[in-house]
Design a protein around this motif. Structure first.
Motif, PDB file in Angstrom:
ATOM      1  N   GLN A  16       1.018  -1.192   0.066  1.00  0.00           N
ATOM      2  CA  GLN A  16       0.130   0.008   0.061  1.00  0.00           C
ATOM      3  C   GLN A  16       0.976   1.218  -0.063  1.00  0.00           C
ATOM      4  OE1 GLN A  16      -2.227  -1.204   3.341  1.00  0.00           O
ATOM      5  NE2 GLN A  16      -4.153  -0.669   1.956  1.00  0.00           N
ATOM      6  N   GLY A  17       2.147   1.287  -0.191  1.00  0.00           N
ATOM      7  CA  GLY A  17       3.082   2.302  -0.117  1.00  0.00           C
ATOM      8  C   GLY A  17       3.189   3.233  -1.154  1.00  0.00           C
ATOM      9  N   GLY A  18       2.162   3.144  -2.160  1.00  0.00           N
ATOM     10  CA  GLY A  18       2.300   4.114  -3.249  1.00  0.00           C
ATOM     11  C   GLY A  18       1.997   3.271  -4.464  1.00  0.00           C
ATOM     12  N   SER A  19       1.912   3.868  -5.584  1.00  0.00           N
ATOM     13  CA  SER A  19       1.853   3.215  -6.905  1.00  0.00           C
ATOM     14  C   SER A  19       2.824   3.313  -8.033  1.00  0.00           C
ATOM     15  CB  SER A  19       0.710   3.773  -7.519  1.00  0.00           C
ATOM     16  OG  SER A  19       0.697   5.154  -7.839  1.00  0.00           O
ATOM     17  N   ILE A  20       2.702   2.423  -8.752  1.00  0.00           N
ATOM     18  CA  ILE A  20       3.975   2.339  -9.785  1.00  0.00           C
ATOM     19  C   ILE A  20       3.430   2.859 -10.961  1.00  0.00           C
ATOM     20  CG2 ILE A  20       5.339   0.920 -11.007  1.00  0.00           C
ATOM     21  CD1 ILE A  20       5.326  -0.856  -8.815  1.00  0.00           C
ATOM     22  N   ALA A  21       4.111   3.735 -11.812  1.00  0.00           N
ATOM     23  CA  ALA A  21       3.459   4.227 -13.135  1.00  0.00           C
ATOM     24  C   ALA A  21       3.044   3.166 -14.022  1.00  0.00           C
ATOM     25  CB  ALA A  21       4.548   5.273 -13.608  1.00  0.00           C
ATOM     26  N   PRO A  22       2.128   3.341 -14.781  1.00  0.00           N
ATOM     27  CA  PRO A  22       1.508   2.325 -15.849  1.00  0.00           C
ATOM     28  C   PRO A  22       2.719   1.984 -16.688  1.00  0.00           C
ATOM     29  CG  PRO A  22      -0.147   3.712 -15.534  1.00  0.00           C
ATOM     30  CD  PRO A  22       0.983   4.327 -14.757  1.00  0.00           C
ATOM     31  N   GLU A  23       3.462   3.074 -17.185  1.00  0.00           N
ATOM     32  CA  GLU A  23       4.513   2.863 -18.216  1.00  0.00           C
ATOM     33  C   GLU A  23       5.579   1.923 -17.790  1.00  0.00           C
ATOM     34  OE1 GLU A  23       5.064   7.069 -16.427  1.00  0.00           O
ATOM     35  OE2 GLU A  23       3.353   5.925 -17.290  1.00  0.00           O
ATOM     36  N   ASP A  24       5.707   2.011 -16.320  1.00  0.00           N
ATOM     37  CA  ASP A  24       6.884   1.105 -15.915  1.00  0.00           C
ATOM     38  C   ASP A  24       6.518  -0.235 -15.654  1.00  0.00           C
ATOM     39  OD1 ASP A  24       8.760   3.308 -15.584  1.00  0.00           O
ATOM     40  OD2 ASP A  24       7.901   4.030 -13.671  1.00  0.00           O
ATOM     41  N   ILE A  25       5.605  -0.489 -15.422  1.00  0.00           N
ATOM     42  CA  ILE A  25       5.075  -2.146 -15.061  1.00  0.00           C
ATOM     43  C   ILE A  25       5.480  -3.146 -16.119  1.00  0.00           C
ATOM     44  CG2 ILE A  25       2.866  -3.392 -15.070  1.00  0.00           C
ATOM     45  CD1 ILE A  25       1.661  -1.234 -13.228  1.00  0.00           C
ATOM     46  N   PRO A  26       5.541  -2.662 -17.415  1.00  0.00           N
ATOM     47  CA  PRO A  26       5.955  -3.742 -18.362  1.00  0.00           C
ATOM     48  C   PRO A  26       7.496  -4.193 -18.212  1.00  0.00           C
ATOM     49  CG  PRO A  26       4.585  -2.419 -19.527  1.00  0.00           C
ATOM     50  CD  PRO A  26       4.816  -1.601 -18.243  1.00  0.00           C
ATOM     51  N   TYR A  27       8.242  -3.316 -17.497  1.00  0.00           N
ATOM     52  CA  TYR A  27       9.665  -3.292 -17.501  1.00  0.00           C
ATOM     53  C   TYR A  27      10.176  -3.782 -15.699  1.00  0.00           C
ATOM     54  CZ  TYR A  27       9.092  -0.662 -21.675  1.00  0.00           C
ATOM     55  OH  TYR A  27       8.767  -0.033 -22.860  1.00  0.00           O
ATOM     56  N   LEU A  28       9.235  -4.121 -15.260  1.00  0.00           N
ATOM     57  CA  LEU A  28       9.490  -4.285 -13.746  1.00  0.00           C
ATOM     58  C   LEU A  28      10.134  -5.547 -13.535  1.00  0.00           C
ATOM     59  CD1 LEU A  28       6.574  -3.092 -11.774  1.00  0.00           C
ATOM     60  CD2 LEU A  28       8.665  -1.965 -12.045  1.00  0.00           C
ATOM     61  N   CYS A  29      10.117  -6.475 -14.375  1.00  0.00           N
ATOM     62  CA  CYS A  29      10.739  -7.888 -14.120  1.00  0.00           C
ATOM     63  C   CYS A  29      12.093  -7.945 -15.259  1.00  0.00           C
ATOM     64  CB  CYS A  29       9.840  -9.046 -14.441  1.00  0.00           C
ATOM     65  SG  CYS A  29       8.489  -9.343 -13.636  1.00  0.00           S
ATOM     66  N   ARG A  31      16.087  -7.100 -15.636  1.00  0.00           N
ATOM     67  CA  ARG A  31      16.990  -7.133 -14.939  1.00  0.00           C
ATOM     68  C   ARG A  31      17.779  -5.624 -14.825  1.00  0.00           C
ATOM     69  NH1 ARG A  31      20.465 -11.708 -17.689  1.00  0.00           N
ATOM     70  NH2 ARG A  31      18.878 -13.254 -17.317  1.00  0.00           N
ATOM     71  N   PHE A  32      17.908  -5.295 -13.617  1.00  0.00           N
ATOM     72  CA  PHE A  32      18.337  -3.788 -13.071  1.00  0.00           C
ATOM     73  C   PHE A  32      17.484  -2.739 -13.435  1.00  0.00           C
ATOM     74  CE2 PHE A  32      21.862  -6.871 -14.346  1.00  0.00           C
ATOM     75  CZ  PHE A  32      22.569  -6.810 -13.110  1.00  0.00           C
ATOM     76  N   TYR A  33      16.428  -3.204 -13.592  1.00  0.00           N
ATOM     77  CA  TYR A  33      15.261  -1.977 -14.006  1.00  0.00           C
ATOM     78  C   TYR A  33      14.858  -1.601 -12.671  1.00  0.00           C
ATOM     79  CZ  TYR A  33      11.384   0.814 -15.816  1.00  0.00           C
ATOM     80  OH  TYR A  33      10.826   1.926 -15.992  1.00  0.00           O
ATOM     81  N   ARG A  34      14.906  -0.241 -12.348  1.00  0.00           N
ATOM     82  CA  ARG A  34      14.310   0.442 -11.182  1.00  0.00           C
ATOM     83  C   ARG A  34      13.515   1.694 -11.694  1.00  0.00           C
ATOM     84  NH1 ARG A  34      19.250   1.046  -7.297  1.00  0.00           N
ATOM     85  NH2 ARG A  34      19.984   1.717  -9.510  1.00  0.00           N
ATOM     86  N   PRO A  35      12.309   1.669 -11.427  1.00  0.00           N
ATOM     87  CA  PRO A  35      11.403   2.901 -12.027  1.00  0.00           C
ATOM     88  C   PRO A  35      11.755   4.023 -11.334  1.00  0.00           C
ATOM     89  CG  PRO A  35       9.924   1.387 -10.437  1.00  0.00           C
ATOM     90  CD  PRO A  35      11.298   0.673 -10.758  1.00  0.00           C
ATOM     91  N   ASP A  36      12.410   4.135 -10.102  1.00  0.00           N
ATOM     92  CA  ASP A  36      12.607   5.211  -9.439  1.00  0.00           C
ATOM     93  C   ASP A  36      14.059   5.583  -9.581  1.00  0.00           C
ATOM     94  OD1 ASP A  36      13.235   7.405  -7.697  1.00  0.00           O
ATOM     95  OD2 ASP A  36      12.352   6.595  -6.035  1.00  0.00           O
ATOM     96  N   SER A  37      14.445   6.617 -10.403  1.00  0.00           N
ATOM     97  CA  SER A  37      15.825   6.805 -10.777  1.00  0.00           C
ATOM     98  C   SER A  37      16.596   7.302  -9.709  1.00  0.00           C
ATOM     99  CB  SER A  37      16.083   7.911 -12.045  1.00  0.00           C
ATOM    100  OG  SER A  37      15.450   9.153 -11.566  1.00  0.00           O
ATOM    101  N   SER A  38      16.101   7.696  -8.580  1.00  0.00           N
ATOM    102  CA  SER A  38      16.972   8.523  -7.679  1.00  0.00           C
ATOM    103  C   SER A  38      17.345   7.223  -6.500  1.00  0.00           C
ATOM    104  CB  SER A  38      15.781   9.320  -6.505  1.00  0.00           C
ATOM    105  OG  SER A  38      14.842   8.344  -6.054  1.00  0.00           O
TER     106      SER A  38
END
Length: 84
Positions: A16-29, A31-38
């Motif tokens: 419940q800690g927040g949402s992931i942008a829809p454009e990031d979901i296809p890439y979450l699996c 390797r080394f992908y992290r939607p939050d660049s910080s």
């Protein structure tokens, strides 16, 4: 949460800690992908957890489905076939 439906077993992890942008979901699996660049290895995460889980699910003829919304949070559902 987990469950069983016929020939498959499902395990769901809910955050419940927040949402992931829809454009990031296809890439979450990927390797080394992290939607939050910080984020960096120094602040936590290498972007490998879901990639490893996805590969394990595929090896066992299963799958991973990820959904996320600002209202409901994020769900990661792992589906694995039962062993006969």
């Amino acid at each position: 949460m987990s469950g069983n439906n016929g020939n498959c077993i499902y395990v769901c992890v809910h955050d419940q800690g927040g949402s992931i942008a829809p454009e990031d979901i296809p890439y979450l699996c990927d390797r080394f992908y992290r939607p939050d660049s910080s984020r960096s290895p120094a602040t936590g995460g290498n972007g490998l957890g879901l990639s490893i889980a996805h590969e394990i699910a595929l090896i066992h003829n299963g799958s991973i489905h990820i959904s996320s919304s600002a209202q409901d949070g994020t769900d990661v559902v792992v589906k694995l076939p039962k062993i006969p």
